[in-house]
Scaffold this active site. Structure first.
Site, PDB file in Angstrom:
ATOM      1  N   GLN A   1     -46.523 -30.786  21.664  1.00 49.43           N
ATOM      2  CA  GLN A   1     -47.922 -31.169  21.490  1.00 49.43           C
ATOM      3  C   GLN A   1     -48.293 -31.148  20.003  1.00 49.43           C
ATOM      4  OE1 GLN A   1     -49.107 -28.654  25.418  1.00 49.43           O
ATOM      5  NE2 GLN A   1     -50.860 -29.432  24.310  1.00 49.43           N
TER       6      GLN A   1
ATOM      7  N   ARG B   1     -55.568 -25.795  29.308  1.00 49.05           N
ATOM      8  CA  ARG B   1     -56.906 -26.372  29.103  1.00 49.05           C
ATOM      9  C   ARG B   1     -57.912 -25.265  28.798  1.00 49.05           C
ATOM     10  NH1 ARG B   1     -56.407 -31.464  32.906  1.00 49.05           N
ATOM     11  NH2 ARG B   1     -57.773 -32.930  31.807  1.00 49.05           N
ATOM     12  N   CYS B   2     -57.499 -24.278  27.985  1.00 49.43           N
ATOM     13  CA  CYS B   2     -58.350 -23.107  27.824  1.00 49.43           C
ATOM     14  C   CYS B   2     -59.228 -23.176  26.594  1.00 49.43           C
ATOM     15  CB  CYS B   2     -57.512 -21.841  27.770  1.00 49.43           C
ATOM     16  SG  CYS B   2     -56.640 -21.603  26.216  1.00 49.43           S
TER      17      CYS B   2
ATOM     18  N   GLU C   1     -60.948 -30.367  28.074  1.00 50.09           N
ATOM     19  CA  GLU C   1     -60.841 -29.042  28.702  1.00 50.09           C
ATOM     20  C   GLU C   1     -62.097 -28.599  29.418  1.00 50.09           C
ATOM     21  OE1 GLU C   1     -57.556 -26.977  25.909  1.00 50.09           O
ATOM     22  OE2 GLU C   1     -59.494 -27.465  25.031  1.00 50.09           O
TER      23      GLU C   1
END
Lengths: 806, 166, 288
Positions: free
Chosen positions: A237, A384-385, A760
């Site tokens: 990523q 997705r925090c 997110e």
């Protein structure tokens, strides 16, 4: 002007710029099986790497015998910590200032930890040989309970840190403590609590779960002995970060490392950091002189790579008796597993957790987070925090419901009463965050009206009476949340990864015939960047989105960036993209002025052209200007039409939303049916509504999985019991609810296009919404907090404890 | 172990090869033949990313040995488009309805949907969801995948597609 | 992910399969649909040196009527069970059960025989076969024999199959016309093994329960036949109190494993709830 001339609006529509549901460029190859993922890569003479892994959660490694493994036909080498020590790579630095074993060095600290790395000419030989590595272990006491990690007699997890009372983030209060981080004003908070009429306190645990992208982590490392250069393909990523980290630990200079992240099958934070598999593949390639591929299995992925959450939050709110919030306190124990491998910005060992005051105007607040080591896989920041924002949002939104219950107030009314008001923006929270913009009342009101909230509460009231009369065995629950999250890491004064500031970049080059290419420092794993960045450029430069190629992921050609996670692509690279466009546009304007023989200021922009003010028949389109840039520029001007922008955001962005969930619970089995889920998101300017909607659907589905059944569970012996799809709950199309999406648009005042990011938000808001709904179903019976996940047996057990099974 | 000779028709082309008995069909397709559309997403036969169409059946190619598929007719995502190269209605539908994001589940999902629409030309939403319950997706939340399949069904049936109101 | 090595055999007849299994002994394993065995091999929980693929044996396929029975070849897939008009007409319970097993892809290849004879207490068909009073046709080196489903299951992964045996078919007596049936399966998600499941077949006559049989899935080391519970119901008017007594009797014979689906006590209770619902649904379908 004749009737055939397209209007501004028609020209704008053809560009497919911001705001339209442009169909995705990526889909053309993905729907034909022509995506290019890491495991599709096959290089000449490529070898395969496979790990031998520890069966134990905590043990001394007394002997490793690789003889039998090395004797398997096709095996080229077997690496152990001893081998790696010769190149000083038995341990590697983590992004969180800790160190992590690449291969077991005297100890194993969590089940399935990497012990040896077999390299062979086929997957089969590697798999056979990995099974034949003989390892002798002496089991040690295991601790998988973070709440027991700092007990005086807790097992020592990190022998290598023995005696070290200082960690990367300051003093360590216990041998299993990693850091102690705090934010806010303790004295002010304590004072608020002392004065308050009503307080609540609850231990709110967010279980360990895992982002579980459909493609696991993998890489192909290819070291060219002759050139002394490493090419590394991988599920990254943040490709540039991998390059820089790779250079620092391998000592290969950065210009001789080529990191390429091709198509990635989902990331969700699982693919940010460096894993032993990458390091071992690199070493193996250097040692053997040929490419080495490593792909992990799903069990490897779920049990050893970046997990998420495992935050245990002792949460308190203080209120006046008529429901005005006065203060917040939260003491958190954060389980990081055996190594702190969190992908946090350096200054933030607990990420952006101090967003925990959320959407509410809370005058005094304090939070303290103690990170601890346990015999579990390393990590914590993922899924997705937004850097622990999911944890914070869960805590505040559950606490709000519990407090509302204590006050005897409706949870929506209680929220409405305490929402930060639109007049207060830009708002500085008690934790010092300056929220850029928001209109929370409008969002919450719109949501409540959309679902006819009053009617739902009426229905619930009737239903509860019917339940009491024995006419139904179903309980209805309504979950309401209003979240504010903080994304777009981040301003260089706050945010760096291993010292590299968290700016991001865009480099745009327009070709003579008016099409162009844009390269950025972010990296899509499904978010549709090839489609959306082109839309920004289309709107900014008046060139059709279809004429702009977008590239990410190749560190040789892409400008330096910190990658895609934490919903940062739009806020940071999206801004860089817009800024680069404006540099190009400024140059184009000068060329236009020269060609039209007017002054720069005599020109105005109209969709895809500069035209002379008051004389619109005289114009030059961007396409004409592109040609001119290569053909005849004004004297003294450099030819060409391109720009690069490195964007250091002045602030984070603060997307927000209001979600409402209705559930029907079968009390006799504990099954929860989601009747309705309504999600209103405000992400500022909406670049592609279709893609935004897709992100919401996906994030809500992940939230549904988390709230309703996902956990990475360890038994007391350190065995991970949920490491495959047999038990790790990934919902199918059958369980997944139907999603209703809606929006408001409150642009970010500091962002060049007013956009905030959205990927997110649905996980941030979704999990507490589901959990609040389940809790709400039982609240009338006196239940205050039921822990996630809300799988059948746990919901049933809650009902049992409330005496509902007669 | 001694290798076996297998012969299959894959996406219309006859293929002959030598395989170890333990070679799973998914590895045969991907590693030996370079047919990398179908993907590997798990170890326990749950995710369906490896789905191919084998003798008219949707099959998880990670749970079949290549030797078991000797003599079979196999279609993968690479063979779903029409022989003249025009896209299948499903491929069109997935793009039109945003039924994919990272693309990893997509080949298996489309290949499964292809057979689903052969089994049932006009499935309801419930039947579609049940029909793709062997294919996991982490990105889309399935809602747009359902729409994509409905789009394709409508097109294959020659009727206009009515997108359900939100 | 990569299984151990093995030799692959593809016999063309039952005789040939039996011969191979006899010759190979412990080194040989029959391969049916593969969707229980191959996942175990991929995790290296089992490493058979030889696989004997039964897919090439035509006589193991198909469902046919034989007097008052239906005989279903062991290699009949779940998909074929679901699509069988004969079974839909005569034993509709089977279709209902098969639709709740795994997912479409697994059902295309997974076989009745594999599900019946694998010995995994989580499989759905065993309890259903006990409920239907089915008979297992077994071929072995000593010839053919038949074992009632109600005697077939002896322990987890221990069945009446001896080494080298192959289940060739399942024989099911056709339930009486007008029978009621149901399979209630509680699961964490579609396709999962049961948290608890109950199979019921019953007939009513003059408002009273005439016959009743009950099978329970995944709440003990083997599938269970709830005989006592069924006895309680037979002759009754299916009144609430009697049903409750029957359900209690069924719960009493369960000894579920504790796993991610829940603690043992919960699963016992769920067996009861599933049975209650299966009974109600079966009763509503029954004529008489």
């Amino acid at each position: 002007m004749n009737d055939m001339t397209p209007t501004s609006a028609e020209r704008a529509e053809k560009l497919e710029g911001m705001g339209c549901k442009r169909k995705r460029v990526e889909d053309i190859r993905f729907t034909q099986g022509k995506g290019h993922y890491v495991d599709d890569i096959k290089l000449p003479n490529m070898l395969y790497g496979e790990f031998n892994r520890s069966p134990y959660g905590h043990a001394r490694v007394t002997k490793i015998d690789t003889t039998k493994a090395a004797a398997v036909p096709g095996v080229v080498a077997v690496l152990t910590a001893e081998t790696l020590k010769t190149v000083n790579l038995a341990w590697m630095p983590t992004l969180a200032g800790d160190v992590q074993m690449v291969l077991a060095d005297g100890y194993v600290l969590f089940q399935n930890q990497e012990v040896a790395f077999v390299i062979a000419d086929s997957r089969e030989a590697a798999a056979d040989a990995a099974d034949l590595v003989e390892v002798e272990y002496e089991q040690l006491p295991v601790n998988v309970d973070p709440l027991k990690a700092m007990a005086p007699d807790a097992p020592v997890i990190r022998e290598d840190l023995k005696g070290k009372t200082e960690g990367a983030h300051g003093k360590r209060k216990h041998y299993n403590n990693i850091f102690s981080w705090q934010a806010g004003d303790k004295a002010a908070a304590d004072s608020a609590f002392a004065k308050a009429d009503v307080t609540m306190r609850e231990m709110i645990s967010y279980p360990r779960c895992h982002p579980c992208p459909l493609e696991t982590c993998q890489c192909v490392a290819s070291f060219d002995k002759i050139k002394g250069e490493l090419t590394l393909y991988g599920t990254f990523q943040a490709p540039h970060v991998i390059r820089t980290v790779g250079s620092l630990i391998s000592k290969i200079p950065e210009h001789k490392i080529h990191v390429i992240a091709p198509d990635i099958g989902g990331g969700f934070g699982n693919k940010v950091g460096a894993y032993p598999g990458y390091i071992c593949s690199i070493v193996a390639s250097i040692v053997t002189g040929v490419p080495v591929k490593w792909t992990e299995s799903r069990i490897d992925n779920l049990s050893t790579t970046a997990f998420a959450r495992d935050f245990h939050m002792d949460m308190e709110l203080a209120c006046t008796k008529d429901g005005k919030l006065l203060g917040l306190r939260c003491y958190t124990i954060a389980d990081h597993g055996a190594f702190d491998a969190c992908a946090n910005a350096t200054k933030w060992p607990a990420g952006l957790f101090s967003i925990i005051s959320g959407s509410y105007d809370i005058p005094a607040a304090f939070c303290l987070v103690d990170g601890v080591y346990t015999n579990k896989a390393p990590g914590g920041v993922a899924y997705r925090c937004s850097f622990r924002v999911t944890e914070a949002a869960y805590a505040i939104e559950r606490a709000m419901d519990i407090m509302a219950q204590k006050l005897g107030m409706d949870p929506a009314d209680f929220r409405m009463k305490n929402l930060i008001r639109r007049e207060q923006f830009p708002y500085t929270s008690a934790f010092g965050w300056q929220y850029d913009s928001g209109d929370y009342q409008t969002a919450l009101t719109k949501a409540l009206e959309a679902v006819n909230y009053k009617k739902l509460r009426e229905e619930q009231k009737q239903q509860r009476e019917a339940f009491r009369r024995g006419e139904t065995r179903e309980l209805m629950g309504i979950g309401v949340i209003h979240f504010t999250e903080i994304v777009g890491a981040g301003p260089s004064r706050n945010c760096d990864i291993l010292g590299i500031a968290m700016f991001d970049s865009a480099e745009i080059r327009i070709h003579p015939t008016g099409s162009g290419i844009c390269r950025l420092g972010t990296k899509s794993q499904g978010q549709g960047h090839e489609t959306t960045y082109a839309q920004i450029i289309a709107s900014e430069l008046g060139l059709a989105a279809d004429s702009i190629a977008v590239e990410e992921g190749n560190t040789d050609t892409a400008p330096y960036g910190l990658g895609t996670y934490g919903s940062r692509s739009t806020p940071v690279s999206g801004a860089a993209c817009a800024m680069a466009c404006r540099k190009i546009k400024a140059k184009a304007q000068m060329i236009a002025a020269y060609m039209l023989e007017v002054h720069d200021d005599d020109l105005e922009w109209d969709v895809d052209r500069f035209r002379v003010k008051g004389n619109p028949e005289r114009f030059k389109t961007m396409i004409e200007l592109a040609w001119a840039a290569y053909h005849e520029v004004p004297p003294g001007m450099e030819p060409g039409l391109e720009a690069v922008d490195y964007y250091d955001p002045p602030n984070f962005t603060f997307p927000f939303g209001a979600y409402i969930c209705v559930v029907d619970i079968d009390v006799d089995t504990g099954t929860v049916k989601v009747r309705r889920f309504y999600a209103l998101d405000d992400c500022g300017t909406r670049i592609n509504p279709m893609i935004i909607e897709g992100q919401i659907h996906g994030g809500l589905t992940e939230a549904f999985g988390i709230a309703m059944g996902q956990e990475i569970h360890y038994d007391d012996d350190g065995n991970v019991t949920t490491a495959s799809f047999l038990d790790y709950f990934v919902p199918t199309a059958v369980e997944t609810p139907h999603w209703e999406t809606d929006w408001t648009t409150t642009p970010s005042p500091h962002h060049p296009i007013g956009a905030k990011g959205v990927g997110e938000s649905p996980n941030v808001g979704g999990v507490p919404c589901f959990s609040n709904a389940v809790n709400d179903a039982f609240a009338f019976l006196g239940s205050t907090h039921i822990q996630m996940p809300h799988d059948h047996w746990r919901v049933w057990t809650a009902a049992e404890k409330l005496g509902l099974h007669g | 172990m001694a290798k076996s000779q297998v012969e299959m028709k894959i996406n219309g082309k006859t293929v002959e090869a030598l395989v170890e008995p333990r070679t799973l069909l998914i590895y045969f397709l991907r590693d030996q033949l370079g047919i990398t559309g179908p993907h590997i997403g798990c170890d326990t036969s749950h995710c369906g990313a490896c789905t191919v169409d084998l003798d008219g059946k949707s099959v998880k190619s990670c749970t079949v040995f290549a030797v078991q598929a000797d003599g079979a007719h196999i279609i993968t995502i690479e063979g779903i488009a029409h022989p003249d190269g025009t896209l299948h209605a499903l491929q069109e539908g997935f793009r039109q309805m945003h039924g994919l994001q990272c693309g990893f589940c997509t080949p298996g999902m489309i290949t499964r949907a292809y057979r689903l629409l052969q089994e049932n030309k006009n499935p309801t939403e419930e039947e579609i969801r049940y029909g793709i319950s062997g294919n996991l997706c982490r990105c889309t939340g399935y809602q747009n995948i359902v729409k994509a399949i409905q789009y394709a069904a409508a097109k294959l049936n020659g009727v206009p597609f009515q997108e359900a109101a939100e | 992910m990569i299984p151990g090595s093995f030799n692959y055999h593809r016999p063309k007849s039952v005789q040939e399969a039996i011969g191979l299994l006899a010759k190979l002994g412990d080194d040989g394993r029959a391969l049916a649909g593969g969707h229980s065995l191959i996942p175990l091999m991929k995790l290296r929980l089992t490493t058979p040196a030889n696989l004997i693929d039964l897919a090439g044996i035509a006589e193991l396929k198909g469902a046919r009527a034989d007097g008052n029975d239906i005989v279903i070849g062991a290699m009949t897939t779940q998909h074929e069970l679901i699509g069988s008009d004969l079974l839909a007409a005569k034993i509709p319970l089977l279709r209902e059960v098969a639709l709740q097993i795994a997912d479409p892809q697994v059902r295309y290849l997974g076989t009745l025989g594999g599900n019946v004879a694998g010995g995994d207490p989580a499989n759905d068909m065993p309890a259903v076969m006990m409920c239907l009073n089915a008979t297992c046709h077994i071929a072995g080196k000593n010839g053919e024999r038949r074992v009632a489903a109600r005697q077939f299951y002896q322990g987890t992964y221990v069945t009446a199959l001896a080494a080298g045996d192959v289940l060739t078919a399942v024989r099911i007596p056709v339930p009486a016309a007008g029978h009621g049936y149901a399979y209630e399966k509680l699961k964490r998600k579609i396709g999962d093994f049961a948290t608890a499941a109950a199979a019921v077949v019953l007939t009513m006559k003059g408002g009273k329960v005439e016959t009743c049989s009950i099978g329970l899935t995944n709440v003990a080391p083997t599938p269970l036949l709830a005989e006592e519970a069924a006895k309680i119901l037979i002759g009754s008017a299916f009144d609430a109190a009697t049903v409750k007594r029957a359900v209690t009797a069924a719960e009493a014979i369960t000894t579920p494993a504790e796993d991610a689906r829940g603690p043992a006590a919960y699963r016992t209770k769920m067996a009861g709830v599933m049975l209650t619902r299966a009974l109600a649904r079966a009763k509503s379908l029954a004529k008489g």
